[in-house]
Design an enzyme around this catalytic site. Sequence first.
Site, PDB file in Angstrom:
ATOM      1  N   GLU A  39       0.835  -1.205   0.000  1.00  9.28           N
ATOM      2  CA  GLU A  39       0.000   0.000   0.000  1.00  9.28           C
ATOM      3  C   GLU A  39       0.866   1.250   0.000  1.00  9.28           C
ATOM      4  O   GLU A  39       1.794   1.381   0.794  1.00  9.28           O
ATOM      5  CB  GLU A  39      -0.907   0.044   1.231  1.00  9.28           C
ATOM      6  CG  GLU A  39      -1.751   1.309   1.259  1.00  9.28           C
ATOM      7  CD  GLU A  39      -2.516   1.528   2.565  1.00  9.28           C
ATOM      8  OE1 GLU A  39      -2.470   0.663   3.445  1.00  9.28           O
ATOM      9  OE2 GLU A  39      -3.159   2.588   2.666  1.00  9.28           O
ATOM     10  N   ASP A  60       8.686   5.553  15.841  1.00  9.26           N
ATOM     11  CA  ASP A  60       8.612   6.974  15.537  1.00  9.26           C
ATOM     12  C   ASP A  60       9.037   7.734  16.783  1.00  9.26           C
ATOM     13  O   ASP A  60       8.443   7.570  17.851  1.00  9.26           O
ATOM     14  CB  ASP A  60       7.158   7.320  15.165  1.00  9.26           C
ATOM     15  CG  ASP A  60       7.001   8.788  14.795  1.00  9.26           C
ATOM     16  OD1 ASP A  60       8.036   9.481  14.684  1.00  9.26           O
ATOM     17  OD2 ASP A  60       5.855   9.235  14.625  1.00  9.26           O
ATOM     18  N   ASP A 100       9.553  11.469  18.170  1.00 10.63           N
ATOM     19  CA  ASP A 100       9.207  12.825  17.772  1.00 10.63           C
ATOM     20  C   ASP A 100       9.740  13.793  18.821  1.00 10.63           C
ATOM     21  O   ASP A 100       9.513  13.616  20.010  1.00 10.63           O
ATOM     22  CB  ASP A 100       7.669  12.911  17.694  1.00 10.63           C
ATOM     23  CG  ASP A 100       7.225  14.215  17.081  1.00 10.63           C
ATOM     24  OD1 ASP A 100       7.993  15.199  17.145  1.00 10.63           O
ATOM     25  OD2 ASP A 100       6.101  14.244  16.543  1.00 10.63           O
TER      26      ASP A 100
END
Lengths: 347, 545
Positions: free
Chosen positions: A47, A79, A81
Amino acid sequence: MANEKKFEVHLLPDLLPVYYGRLFPYEQYYKWLSYGNVPKTYFPHREFSFTLADDIYLRPKDHRTVTAFVPLEKELVFDIDMTDYDEVRYCCSGADICLLCWKYMAVAVEILDIGLREDFGFNHILWVFSGRRGVHGWVCDARARSLSQLARSAVAEYLQVVRGGENQTKKVIFNSSDLHPFINLIPDPELRENLSKVMPKCCNSLQRWETIKNEIEGMKNKKKSFTHLTTEIMFQLIYPRLDINVSKGINHLLKSPFSIHPKTGRVCVPFNASDAYAFNPLRVPTISDLIEEVGEFDKTRTGEAVKITDYKKTSMKSSIFVFEKFLSGLSKENAARRLEENGWCMI
Amino acid sequence: MSFSTGKAMITYFHTKIIMEIYSTKAFRRKQKILVESSYSSSLQFYSEPPTGNITLKEFDELSFLRAIERINLSGHAKNSEEWMQKIFEDFQKNKFFIISADKIGGTKNEDVINARRKDHLSHFILRLAYCRSEELRRWFVAQETDLFRARFVRVAKMGADFSSFLKENNLHFSQISEEELKQESVNLMMATYNINSVDQLEDKTFFKVPFVEALELVRNRKVFLKKGFAYVPSSDLVTLVSTVFRSKLSQALTATYKALPQIEDDERLYSLKDFDKRHTGSDYSQKKSASGQQITPEMLNHLSTTSFPLCMRHMHEYLNTQHHLKHGGRMQYGLFLKAAGLKLEDALKFWRSHFTKNMDVDKFEKQYAYNIRHNYGKEGKRTDYTPYSCMKIITTNVGAGDCHGCPFKHNDSNILKQKLINYQVSSDIVNEILDLTNKHHYQIACQRYFEAKHHSTIESGVNHPNQYFEESVAILHGTKTPNKAASTPNIKYQHSVLTSQSQASPSTQSQNAADISGVESMLFDDDDDMDDALFEVAMQTDVNS
């Protein structure tokens, strides 16, 4: 810094076609995501999502017409951040980043990389600068791609030490526990008072940390909760802060390597975990830098017979080498899997 | 426990039905007919359905599951010595057949065999009743796994040899060599839970398994990991086995659920249809709004002070000052508001009014509005999401910058104290609440808060924020006469998180539940999450096979 000139967002619509037409490393990218095409449909079933101007997301599935679209596999992703570090950094906040706060990222990458390799035995990990203020980790081993959601969340929670929300000041407690905001981390009133007396005498962070360590050391025998206090403070301040919801699922979108960050214009470049401390996010080329570099290069080398791939004319070259090195490791695993699929056994 | 009171209950039926059901196409499993007397171990993986005639009395297993649930809720740390003891005391007292089933080496003893057969039968009947919704499946898997675990530990203590049990169920865990044990001794000592010195390693054996087989231990960092393998001490064999048990059971339940349409019409199973409803709480996912009323954004500031539970009130206030909530908060608060009667348009208006103080409307519409519509089932897979229960909120993971979760669990006690004082809760009550939270009785603490605010109590205990809200609104609007809070601290609690009184039918086995005077508290393991994930996985693999 020289290349800190402001990136002009309005130029993007003109620059992007050039970048994706001439510079994006399609060949390597396909090599990565096809994973040797074992099984054969691996790449065709991948995808991709594209983001249009004004944050409009295009996902290739339409739940109104297709119901049986279910994600089966995905890299295990992490992830990190910078905004999650706001309560422990004093240089910047929110989306801003500077070389001082990059150290948090470097520490995070180092710790996670070792944990994933040593504890979980993963080998193919790609670390990517997200283009502005964060880092993405892609664990690409076949074993990681097929992990269940349950397993992903267990891995993520194993690696996540710092927890607790806005109303818990002490977020790291080792089994056996906020001030300068430092001092608030110290649960004991007596120690806190001692520290607030001696701390102002220190003139740099190294001295301050030594003072704290000594004070705690001196009181270690008094209370059980002090046994791990120094370590706990260290963990709370610098241990990787993960957005673990990203790691848990397999349908979460993550910005692709080598895409362009729409706000900063910087390329999402991969880097080696071992070079994390030397990596300078402010020196990562922007899309306009790259296109300029190609122009410069072509100007000086007119009339040469050998054709050079465009990205090799730019400062993105080194990042692509990092990517290729990662791919060559991966291709060994792919080869072994292909043999296995064909009924061969690797000895 | 018997069914003699149920007038309309069928008293007798044929297991042949079950045989038929379990051999429908959906199962595609080769049937192996069990010889009746072949229960060689106390424990079972329930891989094969039973045969023969059975009576409805054999639902009995449900009473163990309910006993376990009750004990879980009464504040004993799960899997602790004390917890085990309570469970088996309860079983003993009620003369549950499990006690005889667990006798070791009883393969020749008729009582033991009968008990094991009963265990087998009632498990399969319950599967039919408890496969019908995700909530039910989750409940069933959680209790069954606890039961399995408790029995496993007990039987192990009695000196049972599991080798034949492991072999029969195709479980193989390889042990590490002496050499490897020596080599890794320091790591094993440091990383293994409950082992604190190298000496303790002396008589220990370790199994080396892929880490995905010991996720529970990995998640809590209780086990040594190296290159993708977990080194599990033999004392934790139960964790490995019950993990397999859990995943097999949840897959089997999903499969049964898929086969239901073919079963449903059989009148012999008709009595099972409503069986499940007696054991789940009211379904907040279907609720249109609190007492049929609708609420609007303008009412929220007022309602948050009068009728919101502390968790929601806290998020509302945070939103009022910061104008932002992180994802977990938006989910917990947003779904609560939905079930409380805030319509989609109003929800969009409400969130927009706050978020746009920090960002432009455009950004809000693109990044946040989607999720709000998603929660209302208007986007993506179009599921109408269920508001979070206390159980889910208490066990949720609260990270840096988050302000969701249960304030009684996730707030530092001085912050909680300050907050309660600001809300004019009297200092006696504040101290009582803090005391309760220290003992992990979060829901009781919440109930005290309710009582302090309303001078009335929630008879069934607080187990859902929306239940709290509805009770509060009912009292404040006078649709319900306040129950004077009991003056003694020992209020009787009606039962647990998963029961509703309204749907109890005359033949339920809930008489026990009514007289628990124990206190409830949540255990904070991750069962909920785990089951969620398991079911998702089970459903997914199925779709694709």
